[in-house]
Motif scaffolding. Structure first.
Motif, PDB file in Angstrom:
ATOM      1  N   VAL A  72       0.856  -1.185   0.000  1.00 20.94           N
ATOM      2  CA  VAL A  72       0.000   0.000   0.000  1.00 20.94           C
ATOM      3  C   VAL A  72       0.891   1.233   0.000  1.00 20.94           C
ATOM      4  O   VAL A  72       1.748   1.398   0.854  1.00 20.94           O
ATOM      5  CB  VAL A  72      -0.936   0.025   1.233  1.00 20.94           C
ATOM      6  CG1 VAL A  72      -1.768   1.291   1.255  1.00 20.94           C
ATOM      7  CG2 VAL A  72      -1.806  -1.207   1.254  1.00 20.94           C
ATOM      8  N   GLU A  73       0.663   2.095  -0.995  1.00 18.85           N
ATOM      9  CA  GLU A  73       1.463   3.309  -1.107  1.00 18.85           C
ATOM     10  C   GLU A  73       1.053   4.301  -0.019  1.00 18.85           C
ATOM     11  O   GLU A  73      -0.128   4.460   0.261  1.00 18.85           O
ATOM     12  CB  GLU A  73       1.256   3.956  -2.481  1.00 18.85           C
ATOM     13  CG  GLU A  73       1.830   3.161  -3.629  1.00 18.85           C
ATOM     14  CD  GLU A  73       3.343   3.169  -3.633  1.00 18.85           C
ATOM     15  OE1 GLU A  73       3.938   4.212  -3.302  1.00 18.85           O
ATOM     16  OE2 GLU A  73       3.932   2.114  -3.939  1.00 18.85           O
ATOM     17  N   PRO A  74       2.018   4.995   0.580  1.00 12.82           N
ATOM     18  CA  PRO A  74       1.680   6.027   1.571  1.00 12.82           C
ATOM     19  C   PRO A  74       0.919   7.172   0.902  1.00 12.82           C
ATOM     20  O   PRO A  74       1.140   7.480  -0.268  1.00 12.82           O
ATOM     21  CB  PRO A  74       3.036   6.518   2.070  1.00 12.82           C
ATOM     22  CG  PRO A  74       4.033   5.535   1.604  1.00 12.82           C
ATOM     23  CD  PRO A  74       3.443   4.822   0.439  1.00 12.82           C
ATOM     24  N   LEU A  75       0.020   7.781   1.662  1.00 10.13           N
ATOM     25  CA  LEU A  75      -0.759   8.897   1.134  1.00 10.13           C
ATOM     26  C   LEU A  75       0.024  10.198   1.262  1.00 10.13           C
ATOM     27  O   LEU A  75       0.713  10.426   2.246  1.00 10.13           O
ATOM     28  CB  LEU A  75      -2.060   9.060   1.916  1.00 10.13           C
ATOM     29  CG  LEU A  75      -3.121   7.993   1.732  1.00 10.13           C
ATOM     30  CD1 LEU A  75      -4.310   8.293   2.635  1.00 10.13           C
ATOM     31  CD2 LEU A  75      -3.593   7.945   0.300  1.00 10.13           C
ATOM     32  N   THR A  76      -0.109  11.031   0.252  1.00 13.06           N
ATOM     33  CA  THR A  76       0.413  12.388   0.365  1.00 13.06           C
ATOM     34  C   THR A  76      -0.737  13.363   0.550  1.00 13.06           C
ATOM     35  O   THR A  76      -0.543  14.465   1.048  1.00 13.06           O
ATOM     36  CB  THR A  76       1.217  12.781  -0.880  1.00 13.06           C
ATOM     37  OG1 THR A  76       0.408  12.633  -2.042  1.00 13.06           O
ATOM     38  CG2 THR A  76       2.460  11.917  -1.004  1.00 13.06           C
ATOM     39  N   HIS A  77      -1.943  12.960   0.128  1.00 13.20           N
ATOM     40  CA  HIS A  77      -3.152  13.757   0.289  1.00 13.20           C
ATOM     41  C   HIS A  77      -4.290  12.811   0.670  1.00 13.20           C
ATOM     42  O   HIS A  77      -4.266  11.631   0.341  1.00 13.20           O
ATOM     43  CB  HIS A  77      -3.514  14.488  -1.001  1.00 13.20           C
ATOM     44  CG  HIS A  77      -2.499  15.506  -1.407  1.00 13.20           C
ATOM     45  ND1 HIS A  77      -1.338  15.168  -2.046  1.00 13.20           N
ATOM     46  CD2 HIS A  77      -2.463  16.845  -1.232  1.00 13.20           C
ATOM     47  CE1 HIS A  77      -0.629  16.265  -2.269  1.00 13.20           C
ATOM     48  NE2 HIS A  77      -1.291  17.296  -1.790  1.00 13.20           N
ATOM     49  N   VAL A 103      -7.199  17.106  -7.588  1.00 21.24           N
ATOM     50  CA  VAL A 103      -6.036  17.876  -7.987  1.00 21.24           C
ATOM     51  C   VAL A 103      -6.484  19.314  -8.224  1.00 21.24           C
ATOM     52  O   VAL A 103      -7.525  19.546  -8.831  1.00 21.24           O
ATOM     53  CB  VAL A 103      -5.419  17.301  -9.284  1.00 21.24           C
ATOM     54  CG1 VAL A 103      -4.231  18.129  -9.734  1.00 21.24           C
ATOM     55  CG2 VAL A 103      -5.021  15.849  -9.084  1.00 21.24           C
ATOM     56  N   ASN A 104      -5.708  20.260  -7.725  1.00 18.88           N
ATOM     57  CA  ASN A 104      -6.026  21.660  -7.985  1.00 18.88           C
ATOM     58  C   ASN A 104      -5.846  21.960  -9.454  1.00 18.88           C
ATOM     59  O   ASN A 104      -4.856  21.557 -10.066  1.00 18.88           O
ATOM     60  CB  ASN A 104      -5.129  22.591  -7.174  1.00 18.88           C
ATOM     61  CG  ASN A 104      -5.495  22.621  -5.721  1.00 18.88           C
ATOM     62  OD1 ASN A 104      -6.636  22.383  -5.368  1.00 18.88           O
ATOM     63  ND2 ASN A 104      -4.534  22.926  -4.880  1.00 18.88           N
ATOM     64  N   VAL A 105      -6.813  22.656 -10.001  1.00 23.41           N
ATOM     65  CA  VAL A 105      -6.725  23.060 -11.396  1.00 23.41           C
ATOM     66  C   VAL A 105      -6.527  24.566 -11.404  1.00 23.41           C
ATOM     67  O   VAL A 105      -7.426  25.316 -11.038  1.00 23.41           O
ATOM     68  CB  VAL A 105      -7.999  22.672 -12.173  1.00 23.41           C
ATOM     69  CG1 VAL A 105      -7.888  23.109 -13.616  1.00 23.41           C
ATOM     70  CG2 VAL A 105      -8.240  21.182 -12.073  1.00 23.41           C
TER      71      VAL A 105
END
Length: 95
Positions: A49-54, A59-61
């Motif tokens: 399981v990949e660690p979360l960054t968010h 995603v901000n546009v």
């Protein structure tokens, strides 16, 4: 997991909290319950399981920041209370 009074007072010191003697028993129980609950996370299989960054995948546009004329000078000055030729006239705020 059990929390002892020494640990409770160390945490209180770090958090700059004043603990009254009558609060100690309840705080010890609460902290023990919290740590037991968090300890249940050790039971999960997180292999691969990949660690979360968010917390979400949104995603901000952002738009391009480019200058453009959106209102003409005449339109901007149309509702001005006081104007001087091509500028807004405002009360003096500095002496």
């Amino acid at each position: 997991m059990q929390v002892d009074k020494k640990t409770l007072h160390q945490v209180a010191h770090l958090a700059r909290l004043n603990i009254m003697p009558e609060e100690e028993t309840q705080l010890l129980n609460d902290m023990s319950e919290i740590l037991t609950w968090v300890g249940k996370l050790d039971e999960l299989d997180t292999e691969g399981v990949e660690p979360l960054t968010h917390m979400t995948e949104e995603v901000n546009v952002f738009r391009k920041d480019k200058a453009e004329i959106s209102i003409s000078q005449e339109q901007a000055l149309k509702n001005a209370a006081v104007m001087d030729a091509q500028f807004f006239k405002v009360p003096k705020v500095l002496k």
